[in-house]
Motif scaffolding. Structure first.
Motif, PDB file in Angstrom:
ATOM      1  N   ARG A   6      46.966 -21.407  52.540  1.00  0.00           N
ATOM      2  CA  ARG A   6      46.684 -21.226  51.109  1.00  0.00           C
ATOM      3  C   ARG A   6      47.978 -21.328  50.319  1.00  0.00           C
ATOM      4  N   LYS A   7      47.878 -21.954  49.158  1.00  0.00           N
ATOM      5  CA  LYS A   7      49.032 -22.035  48.274  1.00  0.00           C
ATOM      6  C   LYS A   7      49.131 -20.731  47.489  1.00  0.00           C
ATOM      7  N   LYS A   8      50.343 -20.256  47.306  1.00  0.00           N
ATOM      8  CA  LYS A   8      50.539 -19.029  46.534  1.00  0.00           C
ATOM      9  C   LYS A   8      50.308 -19.301  45.056  1.00  0.00           C
ATOM     10  N   ASN A   9      49.710 -18.315  44.392  1.00  0.00           N
ATOM     11  CA  ASN A   9      49.446 -18.429  42.962  1.00  0.00           C
ATOM     12  C   ASN A   9      50.600 -17.771  42.209  1.00  0.00           C
ATOM     13  N   THR A  11      51.017 -17.321  39.103  1.00  0.00           N
ATOM     14  CA  THR A  11      50.559 -16.544  37.951  1.00  0.00           C
ATOM     15  C   THR A  11      50.363 -15.082  38.319  1.00  0.00           C
ATOM     16  N   PHE A  12      49.854 -14.825  39.528  1.00  0.00           N
ATOM     17  CA  PHE A  12      49.637 -13.448  39.966  1.00  0.00           C
ATOM     18  C   PHE A  12      50.961 -12.692  40.058  1.00  0.00           C
TER      19      PHE A  12
END
Length: 68
Positions: A6-9, A11-12
Motif C-alpha cells: 500500500r502507498k502511504k497517504n 495527507t494523513f
C-alpha cells in the motif's frame, strides 16, 4: 496471490501533525494563563474577587423571611 504494498497517504500524516500542533498551542496557552494567575495571586494576596465579597456579604445578612 501477494497483494501489492500500500502507498502511504501523506495527507494523513499532515493532518496528524496539524492536530498535534494545535493541541500543543492550546496547552501552552493554558499553562501560561495558570502560571501568570499564580504569580499574580502570590504578589497580591490581599485582593479578593467581587464574587467572594458578595458571598461574604450575603452570608452575613439574615434571610428576609427568617425569624429574628
Amino acid at each position: 496471490m501477494n497483494k501489492p504494498p500500500r502507498k502511504k497517504n501523506p495527507t494523513f500524516g499532515i493532518a496528524v501533525f496539524i492536530v498535534v500542533a494545535v493541541l500543543l498551542v492550546i496547552a501552552t496557552l493554558f499553562y501560561n494563563a495558570i502560571k501568570e494567575k499564580r504569580e499574580f495571586d502570590s504578589q497580591n494576596p490581599d485582593t479578593q474577587s467581587i464574587s467572594s465579597d458578595a458571598a461574604s456579604t450575603a452570608a452575613a445578612k439574615p434571610a428576609s423571611g427568617a425569624a429574628q
